[in-house]
Write an enzyme that holds these catalytic residues in place. Structure first.
Site, PDB file in Angstrom:
ATOM      1  N   GLU A  98       0.859  -1.023   0.270  1.00 28.61           N
ATOM      2  CA  GLU A  98       0.195   0.087  -0.306  1.00 28.61           C
ATOM      3  C   GLU A  98       0.907   1.559  -0.096  1.00 28.61           C
ATOM      4  O   GLU A  98       2.165   1.376   0.917  1.00 28.61           O
ATOM      5  CB  GLU A  98      -1.138  -0.260   1.108  1.00 28.61           C
ATOM      6  N   CYS A 111       3.213   8.264   1.518  1.00 30.06           N
ATOM      7  CA  CYS A 111       3.579   7.705   1.816  1.00 30.06           C
ATOM      8  C   CYS A 111       3.917   6.244   1.280  1.00 30.06           C
ATOM      9  O   CYS A 111       2.985   5.827   0.731  1.00 30.06           O
ATOM     10  CB  CYS A 111       2.748   7.724   3.129  1.00 30.06           C
ATOM     11  N   CYS A 118       5.297  -5.838   8.686  1.00 26.49           N
ATOM     12  CA  CYS A 118       6.208  -6.262   9.734  1.00 26.49           C
ATOM     13  C   CYS A 118       6.618  -6.820  10.380  1.00 26.49           C
ATOM     14  O   CYS A 118       5.570  -7.545  11.087  1.00 26.49           O
ATOM     15  CB  CYS A 118       5.605  -4.771  10.136  1.00 26.49           C
ATOM     16  N   CYS A 122       4.128  -4.445  16.890  1.00 28.06           N
ATOM     17  CA  CYS A 122       4.125  -3.178  17.670  1.00 28.06           C
ATOM     18  C   CYS A 122       2.031  -3.426  17.754  1.00 28.06           C
ATOM     19  O   CYS A 122       1.004  -3.861  16.606  1.00 28.06           O
ATOM     20  CB  CYS A 122       4.243  -1.824  17.647  1.00 28.06           C
ATOM     21  N   CYS A 125      -0.525  -1.527  16.255  1.00 31.33           N
ATOM     22  CA  CYS A 125      -0.313  -1.364  15.080  1.00 31.33           C
ATOM     23  C   CYS A 125      -0.898  -2.428  14.249  1.00 31.33           C
ATOM     24  O   CYS A 125      -0.969  -3.177  13.925  1.00 31.33           O
ATOM     25  CB  CYS A 125       1.460  -1.564  14.287  1.00 31.33           C
ATOM     26  N   CYS A 352      -0.909   7.029   7.727  1.00 34.12           N
ATOM     27  CA  CYS A 352       0.523   6.553   7.648  1.00 34.12           C
ATOM     28  C   CYS A 352       0.609   5.927   9.160  1.00 34.12           C
ATOM     29  O   CYS A 352       0.308   5.744   9.894  1.00 34.12           O
ATOM     30  CB  CYS A 352       1.898   7.480   7.749  1.00 34.12           C
TER      31      CYS A 352
HETATM   32  N1  SAH Z   1       7.564   0.464  11.229  1.00 31.76           N
HETATM   33  C1  SAH Z   1       7.953   2.329  11.193  1.00 31.76           C
HETATM   34  C2  SAH Z   1       7.326   3.108   9.533  1.00 31.76           C
HETATM   35  C3  SAH Z   1       5.463   2.639   9.475  1.00 31.76           C
HETATM   36  S1  SAH Z   1       4.909   2.537  10.979  1.00 31.76           S
HETATM   37  C4  SAH Z   1       7.937   2.648  12.553  1.00 31.76           C
HETATM   38  O1  SAH Z   1       7.169   2.411  13.391  1.00 31.76           O
HETATM   39  O2  SAH Z   1       8.118   4.066  13.018  1.00 31.76           O
HETATM   40  C5  SAH Z   1       4.792   5.124  10.566  1.00 31.76           C
HETATM   41  C6  SAH Z   1       4.376   5.446  11.811  1.00 31.76           C
HETATM   42  O3  SAH Z   1       2.615   5.064  12.543  1.00 31.76           O
HETATM   43  C7  SAH Z   1       4.971   4.881  13.441  1.00 31.76           C
HETATM   44  O4  SAH Z   1       5.416   6.151  13.962  1.00 31.76           O
HETATM   45  C8  SAH Z   1       3.676   4.078  13.844  1.00 31.76           C
HETATM   46  O5  SAH Z   1       3.886   4.003  15.135  1.00 31.76           O
HETATM   47  C9  SAH Z   1       2.590   5.162  13.977  1.00 31.76           C
HETATM   48  N2  SAH Z   1       1.534   4.036  13.567  1.00 31.76           N
HETATM   49  C10 SAH Z   1       1.398   2.355  13.727  1.00 31.76           C
HETATM   50  N3  SAH Z   1      -0.306   2.297  13.888  1.00 31.76           N
HETATM   51  C11 SAH Z   1      -0.938   2.873  14.600  1.00 31.76           C
HETATM   52  C12 SAH Z   1      -2.359   3.326  14.479  1.00 31.76           C
HETATM   53  N4  SAH Z   1      -3.374   2.943  15.035  1.00 31.76           N
HETATM   54  N5  SAH Z   1      -2.130   4.642  15.054  1.00 31.76           N
HETATM   55  C13 SAH Z   1      -2.121   6.199  15.565  1.00 31.76           C
HETATM   56  N6  SAH Z   1      -0.157   5.816  15.063  1.00 31.76           N
HETATM   57  C14 SAH Z   1       0.326   4.962  14.371  1.00 31.76           C
HETATM   58 FE1  SF4 Z   2       6.275  -2.450  12.149  1.00 28.44          FE
HETATM   59 FE2  SF4 Z   2       3.951  -1.249  12.803  1.00 28.44          FE
HETATM   60 FE3  SF4 Z   2       5.860  -0.775  14.632  1.00 28.44          FE
HETATM   61 FE4  SF4 Z   2       5.619   0.606  12.326  1.00 28.44          FE
HETATM   62  S1  SF4 Z   2       4.504   0.302  14.631  1.00 28.44           S
HETATM   63  S2  SF4 Z   2       8.094  -1.381  13.923  1.00 28.44           S
HETATM   64  S3  SF4 Z   2       5.190  -0.889  11.112  1.00 28.44           S
HETATM   65  S4  SF4 Z   2       4.868  -3.018  13.530  1.00 28.44           S
END
Ligand code: SAH
Ligand code: SF4
Length: 359
Positions: A98, A111, A118, A122, A125, A352
């Site tokens: 995406e 983006c 991934c 987390c 996410c 994003c």
């Molecule tokens: N993996 C990298 C980049 C992709 S995620 C990282 O974690 O930084 C990009 C951003 O979106 C990160 O700051 C992540 O913590 C945030 N993010 C992920 N899931 C989210 C959610 N459900 N609501 C808001 N931000 C989120």
């Molecule tokens: Fe991976 Fe989502 Fe954690 Fe970013 S926030 S490192 S995309 S699991």
């Protein structure tokens, strides 16, 4: 190619020297590499018939070897009055990718995803839930940006007035952890920032790489001589909480991640973005704002508070507006620059970091 296969080699995987070698290996004069690069990066060509600088007899072979199709759009979703568009792509092996194109009054940001899925897990996410499918190739990353540029050129994303639009910014905040796919991401950064027509010619400062905090890779990136912005997804100022929100924290805790961030800032002169997804009653309490303020005071940093976009079935939800305001106020009382990030594409799950490639 079957599912999970290796993406084909493409011009955008190769440095200018490697492109020349590839063209010569095909029995063509080396300067054709520059013609192909001009066609792809400057004219955004995606069809061998449009390789007009190259003699007709050589087009097919060169295009097949260096400009193979990489992905096709499966679905496009537009929102924010036509100013945000998410595209779901299908790579040749069936992998779903995406990307999101976001128009602002003064810029257009793409983006991009750096991995399909991934592996960092987390729990808040959407991308993290399904695990890692595979790394994207450099060309698959670059192509998300080139596809955005093509869409702008053909007048898509026109919601509202304004002249011809160009991609100005790229954020690595789609699916995946960019620093866990270091080689391809670095090569993509070079292709995006190499001056046109050898690359897309984007400003290094207009590119943001967002990381969960992979310390050795952060240090490596600091030594590449690039001026890209580093964003660190912190989400908690204390290890006890961050261990639960960002599992890799057990390996590189808050103190080590921030130390690497300051090394990056010192080496590049670039202000580091600290990402903090605001989760109601989880990480948004005043005492956490104080702890964060104390950690960041006097540092070359800017905090982005991101209203959490809850994923289906998740235990977390967005902070109350009053708590968010209080958090911001406390951070600012430490002299820390902080803003609330806009939430483009929420209703299409296109903000994003919230990309799950469902469907
Ligand atoms: N993996 C990298 C980049 C992709 S995620 C990282 O974690 O930084 C990009 C951003 O979106 C990160 O700051 C992540 O913590 C945030 N993010 C992920 N899931 C989210 C959610 N459900 N609501 C808001 N931000 C989120
Ligand atoms: Fe991976 Fe989502 Fe954690 Fe970013 S926030 S490192 S995309 S699991």
């Amino acid at each position: 190619m079957g599912r999970g296969g290796k993406p084909p080699r493409h011009l955008a995987d190769l440095s200018p020297t490697e492109r020349r070698a590839a063209v010569i290996a095909l029995g063509q004069p080396g300067y054709r590499a520059d013609q192909l690069a001009r066609a792809y990066f400057a004219r955004l060509v995606d069809d061998s018939a449009a390789l007009t600088d190259v003699p007709a007899h050589a087009r097919g072979a060169l295009a097949a070897a260096l400009l193979p199709p990489l992905m096709a759009p499966v679905r496009q979703l537009t929102t924010d009055d036509g100013w945000t568009r998410k595209t779901l792509w299908r790579a040749l092996d069936g992998t779903r990718i995406e990307s999101v194109l976001m128009r602002y009054p003064d810029r257009v940001t793409v983006c991009v995803s750096s991995q399909a899925g991934c592996g960092m897990g987390c729990p808040f996410c959407a991308t993290g839930q399904a695990g890692l499918t595979r790394n994207l190739s450099s060309a698959e990353i670059v192509e998300q940006v080139v596809a955005g540029a093509r869409a702008l050129r053909s007048g898509e994303l026109t919601g509202g007035p304004g002249g011809p639009l160009r991609v100005s910014n790229v954020v690595f905040m789609g699916m995946g952890e960019p620093l866990a796919n270091y080689r391809a991401v670095l090569s993509a950064l070079r292709r995006l920032t190499d001056p046109a027509p050898s690359g897309l010619g984007l400003a290094q400062r207009a590119i943001t790489v967002s990381t969960v905090g992979l310390v050795p890779a952060m240090d490596r990136l600091a030594e590449e001589g690039l001026q890209v912005t580093l964003a660190v997804s912190l989400h908690a100022p204390d290890d006890e909480l961050r261990d639960t929100l960002v599992p890799v924290n057990t390996r590189w805790p808050v103190g080590e991640v921030l130390a690497a961030a300051w090394r990056y800032a010192g080496r590049t002169g670039r202000r580091v973005s600290v990402e903090y997804a605001m989760m109601r009653d989880v990480n948004d309490q005043p005492d956490r704002a104080h702890r964060l303020g104390a950690l960041l005071r006097g540092r070359l940093a800017h905090v982005n508070l991101i209203p959490l976009n809850p994923t289906p079935g998740s235990a977390w939800t967005a902070s109350r507006p009053g708590d968010e305001r209080a958090f911001l106020r406390i951070l600012r009382s430490y002299g820390v620059a902080a803003t609330v990030r806009d939430t483009r594409g929420r209703e299409i799950d296109g903000a994003c970091g919230q990309l799950a490639a469902s469907g």
